[in-house]
Design a protein around this motif. Structure first.
Motif, short mmCIF file in Angstrom:
data_model
loop_
_atom_site.label_atom_id
_atom_site.label_comp_id
_atom_site.label_asym_id
_atom_site.label_seq_id
_atom_site.Cartn_x
_atom_site.Cartn_y
_atom_site.Cartn_z
N GLU A 227 44.44 35.55 38.35
CA GLU A 227 45.54 35.24 37.68
C GLU A 227 46.93 35.96 38.43
N LEU A 228 47.48 35.30 38.89
CA LEU A 228 48.45 35.81 39.89
C LEU A 228 49.98 35.38 39.51
N LYS A 229 51.04 36.09 39.34
CA LYS A 229 52.29 35.79 39.03
C LYS A 229 53.38 36.53 40.11
N LYS A 230 54.19 35.62 40.42
CA LYS A 230 55.21 36.00 41.32
C LYS A 230 56.57 35.82 40.65
N ARG A 231 57.41 36.93 40.43
CA ARG A 231 58.77 36.68 39.78
C ARG A 231 59.79 36.90 40.80
N TYR A 232 60.69 35.92 41.17
CA TYR A 232 61.71 36.22 42.08
C TYR A 232 63.21 36.33 41.40
N SER A 233 63.98 37.08 41.87
CA SER A 233 65.24 37.35 41.24
C SER A 233 66.11 37.11 42.65
N TRP A 234 67.36 36.80 42.64
CA TRP A 234 68.21 36.52 43.69
C TRP A 234 69.54 36.16 43.48
N ASN A 235 70.33 36.99 44.34
CA ASN A 235 71.86 36.48 44.08
C ASN A 235 72.32 36.30 45.78
N ARG A 236 73.52 36.17 45.91
CA ARG A 236 73.96 35.96 47.29
C ARG A 236 73.98 36.87 48.41
N SER A 237 73.55 38.18 47.83
CA SER A 237 73.34 39.14 48.82
C SER A 237 72.21 39.84 48.76
N ARG A 238 71.31 39.68 47.83
CA ARG A 238 69.87 40.18 48.12
C ARG A 238 68.84 39.63 47.13
N TYR A 239 67.72 39.95 47.32
CA TYR A 239 66.72 39.35 46.35
C TYR A 239 65.61 40.45 45.92
N GLU A 240 64.80 40.20 45.07
CA GLU A 240 63.69 41.04 44.55
C GLU A 240 62.71 40.10 44.15
N ILE A 241 61.57 40.70 44.29
CA ILE A 241 60.29 40.19 43.91
C ILE A 241 59.13 40.83 43.34
N GLU A 242 58.62 40.42 42.13
CA GLU A 242 57.53 41.26 41.63
C GLU A 242 56.17 40.37 41.76
N ILE A 243 55.29 41.10 42.14
CA ILE A 243 53.94 40.48 42.16
C ILE A 243 53.02 41.18 41.28
N SER A 244 52.29 40.59 40.53
CA SER A 244 51.27 41.24 39.75
C SER A 244 50.12 40.23 39.44
N GLY A 245 49.06 40.59 38.88
CA GLY A 245 48.08 40.01 38.41
C GLY A 245 46.81 40.67 38.42
N THR A 246 45.67 39.99 38.23
CA THR A 246 44.30 40.50 37.92
C THR A 246 43.33 39.69 38.61
N ILE A 247 42.27 40.25 39.03
CA ILE A 247 41.25 39.49 39.78
C ILE A 247 39.94 39.78 38.61
N PHE A 248 39.37 39.06 38.02
CA PHE A 248 38.10 39.22 37.22
C PHE A 248 37.03 38.71 38.06
N ILE A 249 35.86 39.78 38.08
CA ILE A 249 34.60 39.57 38.93
C ILE A 249 33.48 39.88 37.77
N LEU B 115 69.79 35.32 39.78
CA LEU B 115 68.98 34.19 38.97
C LEU B 115 67.54 34.69 39.05
N SER B 116 66.51 34.12 38.47
CA SER B 116 65.04 34.50 38.46
C SER B 116 64.27 33.19 37.91
N TYR B 117 63.15 33.34 38.69
CA TYR B 117 62.14 32.35 37.84
C TYR B 117 60.63 32.61 38.32
N GLU B 118 59.70 32.32 37.76
CA GLU B 118 58.34 32.93 37.70
C GLU B 118 57.31 31.72 38.32
N GLN B 119 56.57 32.15 39.01
CA GLN B 119 55.47 31.19 39.60
C GLN B 119 53.99 32.16 38.93
N GLU B 120 53.28 30.99 38.52
CA GLU B 120 51.97 31.46 37.95
C GLU B 120 50.76 30.76 38.65
#
Length: 267
Positions: A135-157, A246-251
């Protein structure tokens, strides 16, 4: 200020065979997951619209510029010696394949990890034959001068199949397969390769040449595009004022399963 990224690409297999056009401008190996291809396309569209920070954020989510860290989740089952050996082997298999360009980093402290790897008695939200899930999630936030990204998730075995504990070599394939998804690979149909159906009594020890090349070519394209965007930012010589983010997420969700008869399976 954004720095250009160094990169190398070793041509392991001919680009004339086994390719599928997944973009209007770039031919990408069919082993690559459509979500990654879409991110490349969206980065190109953002670049065309001069939305450079969004483009960099999307490319960062492919390249993992600062690495992507994983750790064993202490809330899961205590890993057996076979599980620990399988984890070590899986990490080493991608280190060997990608050499210095492997972004996956194992850390001992889960608090410092982007993703945790949890050994479980049953993979959640999956069929009875599932052995692994990312389960992998990437959250992107950005404006005209910089961006941020948050990566999180779990690998179940899952630690067993039909109550029979997995061997170290079986753990190796399941974990390396899920790491392949983390690096952007899709599931394949052909047996005998890491991202294809699993044969329990003939586990695969790591990615083959084509799977390795698929990861390399995607990283090559993403790094090339990153450097292009950085050049455009530097060439514009414009100091962009701060603006609302601005921001959005990818799962992303991918499973590893074993089918019937028991000696065969698929991820």
């Amino acid at each position: 200020m954004f720095a250009a990224l160094p990169f190398t690409l070793a041509l392991i297999t001919s680009p004339q065979s086994g390719w599928e056009t997944k973009s209007n401008t770039t031919k990408i190996p069919f082993e690559v997951h459509n979500a990654v291809v879409k991110a490349l396309q969206e980065a190109t569209e953002a670049q065309t619209k001069r939305d450079y920070q969004l483009s960099l954020a999307l490319l960062h989510g492919i390249i993992y510029n600062d690495g992507v860290k994983i750790a064993v989740d202490p809330d899961g089952l205590t890993p057996t010696p076979a599980a620990r050996q399988g984890l070590t082997n899986a990490l080493n298999s991608w280190d060997k394949a990608l050499e210095k360009d492997n972004p996956i980093q194992f850390v001992s402290d889960p608090k410092k990890a982007h993703l945790t790897l949890q050994f479980v008695d049953k993979v959640p939200r999956s069929g009875h034959d599932a052995l692994g899930l990312i389960e992998l999630k990437k959250r992107y936030s950005w404006n005209r001068s910089r961006y941020e990204i948050e990566i999180s998730g779990t690998i179940f075995i899952q630690t067993h199949y039909n109550r029979i504990p997995l061997s170290a070599s079986q753990f190796t394939e399941v974990i390396a397969h899920e790491l392949g998804h983390l690096l952007g690979l899709d599931d394949l149909n052909q047996t005998g390769q890491l991202m294809g159906p699993m044969i329990l009594d003939q586990p695969v020890s790591g990615p083959n040449a084509r799977e390795t090349y698929a990861v390399q070519i995607v990283r090559y394209h993403a790094k090339t595009q990153w450097n292009t965007v950085v050049d455009l930012i530097n060439a514009s010589k414009q100091s962009q004022p701060e603006a609302e983010f601005l921001s959005y997420e990818q799962e992303y969700l991918a499973t590893c399963t074993v089918g019937r008869p028991c000696k065969y399976g698929k991820h």
